[in-house]
Design a protein around this motif. Structure first.
Motif, short mmCIF file in Angstrom:
data_model
loop_
_atom_site.label_atom_id
_atom_site.label_comp_id
_atom_site.label_asym_id
_atom_site.label_seq_id
_atom_site.Cartn_x
_atom_site.Cartn_y
_atom_site.Cartn_z
N UNK A 23 1.03 -1.21 -0.17
CA UNK A 23 0.03 -0.18 0.11
C UNK A 23 0.84 0.59 -0.10
N UNK A 24 0.22 2.41 -0.48
CA UNK A 24 1.46 3.89 -0.55
C UNK A 24 0.54 4.58 -0.33
N UNK A 25 1.20 5.34 1.16
CA UNK A 25 0.57 5.64 2.64
C UNK A 25 1.09 7.06 2.14
N UNK A 26 -0.09 7.86 2.69
CA UNK A 26 0.18 9.22 2.82
C UNK A 26 -0.52 9.63 4.17
N UNK A 27 0.59 10.18 5.03
CA UNK A 27 0.54 10.59 5.99
C UNK A 27 0.53 12.58 6.17
N UNK A 28 -1.04 12.83 6.17
CA UNK A 28 -1.61 14.35 6.14
C UNK A 28 -0.91 15.09 7.28
N UNK A 29 -0.95 16.01 7.14
CA UNK A 29 -0.62 17.26 8.08
C UNK A 29 -1.62 17.71 8.57
N UNK A 30 -1.71 18.14 10.08
CA UNK A 30 -3.22 18.48 10.33
C UNK A 30 -3.45 19.53 10.10
N UNK A 31 -4.58 20.28 9.53
CA UNK A 31 -5.58 21.66 9.56
C UNK A 31 -5.22 22.62 10.18
N UNK A 84 3.68 19.51 16.02
CA UNK A 84 3.27 17.79 15.77
C UNK A 84 2.46 17.58 14.35
N UNK A 85 3.04 18.28 13.35
CA UNK A 85 2.86 17.77 12.36
C UNK A 85 4.34 17.90 12.19
N UNK A 86 5.68 18.55 12.65
CA UNK A 86 6.76 18.22 11.98
C UNK A 86 7.87 17.00 12.24
N UNK A 87 6.87 16.78 13.75
CA UNK A 87 7.20 15.06 14.47
C UNK A 87 6.51 13.95 13.73
N UNK A 88 5.19 14.60 13.21
CA UNK A 88 4.47 13.06 12.64
C UNK A 88 5.22 13.06 10.87
N UNK A 132 8.59 9.64 7.36
CA UNK A 132 10.40 9.38 6.57
C UNK A 132 10.53 7.85 7.14
N UNK A 133 10.40 8.33 9.01
CA UNK A 133 11.06 6.11 9.50
C UNK A 133 10.30 5.68 8.84
N UNK A 134 8.87 5.25 8.36
CA UNK A 134 8.33 4.28 8.13
C UNK A 134 7.88 4.41 6.39
N UNK A 135 9.39 4.95 5.87
CA UNK A 135 9.46 5.34 4.17
C UNK A 135 8.00 5.19 3.70
N UNK A 136 6.94 6.45 4.16
CA UNK A 136 5.22 7.07 3.91
C UNK A 136 6.35 8.18 2.98
N UNK A 137 5.04 8.50 2.64
CA UNK A 137 5.35 10.48 2.53
C UNK A 137 4.31 11.13 3.20
N UNK A 138 4.33 11.71 3.89
CA UNK A 138 4.32 13.30 4.54
C UNK A 138 3.82 14.02 3.92
#
Length: 212
Positions: free
Chosen positions: A118-126, A156-160, A165-171
């Motif tokens: 699965x291609x995973x995108x971690x989204x920034x908080x609004x 929190x956005x900077x932290x997630x 990145x640690x999981x090789x997912x896209x932020x």
């Protein structure tokens, strides 16, 4: 946890196609009118977009509902926006960034293990707007924004982002065009400073389309 909504999703999942695009998160994702938008806009997609957001959900709640909200659908692309209710000090323990990150890490670990393709995108908080007058009682407004601040959201956005990145997912940060010159969510985009009107989701979707 909204158990009626969770039960509804379990039933809907029986009729859903596998390998599609999935949105998951709290009310800020549940309120994304992606069904209407994918019907009326020319996406040029060969996949369906499903929304499994549930209002009021925290990272702890999602950890308990990942089968119904994610794994039963076996998505090929996953867009996740979870944790804004953690920042809002949901529950009795108040807001802890460390607790948020621990839970989020557990969520991403499970996704990586069970959906390796699965291609995973971690989204920034609004962003939020605690400044404009939306007709809310002052005591209620103070409670709403006690810890849900733009400063905490940016932190929190900077932290997630690092967690992704640690999981090789896209932020991805799809917030361009949502804020005023002071970094507050524009009043015309929000119901009460937090939740979004459809016009805000139109902006978000335009920013999001290249990832779909």
């Amino acid at each position: 946890m909204n158990y009626p909504k969770l039960n509804e999703y379990r039933m809907l999942n029986q009729h859903a196609k596998k390998g599609q695009i999935l949105f998951v998160g709290s009310s800020l994702m549940e309120g994304f009118p992606i069904y209407e938008m994918q019907l009326t806009l020319n996406f040029g997609l060969d996949r369906v977009i499903y929304n499994r957001g549930i209002g009021g959900t925290t990272t702890s709640d999602l950890l308990q509902s990942m089968d119904a909200c994610i794994f039963e659908l076996e998505p090929s692309k996953l867009f996740i926006n979870i944790g804004s209710n953690d920042i809002a000090a949901a529950g009795n323990d108040g807001y802890s960034k460390d607790a948020l990150l621990k839970n989020y890490n557990d969520i991403l670990d499970q996704i990586k293990e069970r959906l390796p393709q699965c291609e995973v995108f971690v989204m920034a908080y609004y962003p939020i707007n605690a400044q404009a007058d939306f007709g809310i009682d002052q005591a209620e407004k103070t409670a709403m924004f006690a810890t849900r601040t733009n400063a905490n959201i940016l932190e929190a956005n900077a932290a997630i982002e690092q967690l992704a990145k640690q999981h090789s997912f896209s932020f991805i940060n799809v917030n361009e065009g949502l804020t005023d010159k002071d970094g507050n969510l524009k009043p015309e985009f929000t119901v009460e400073g937090i939740h979004l009107w459809p016009n805000a989701y139109t902006v978000i979707l335009n920013n999001l389309r290249k990832y779909l």
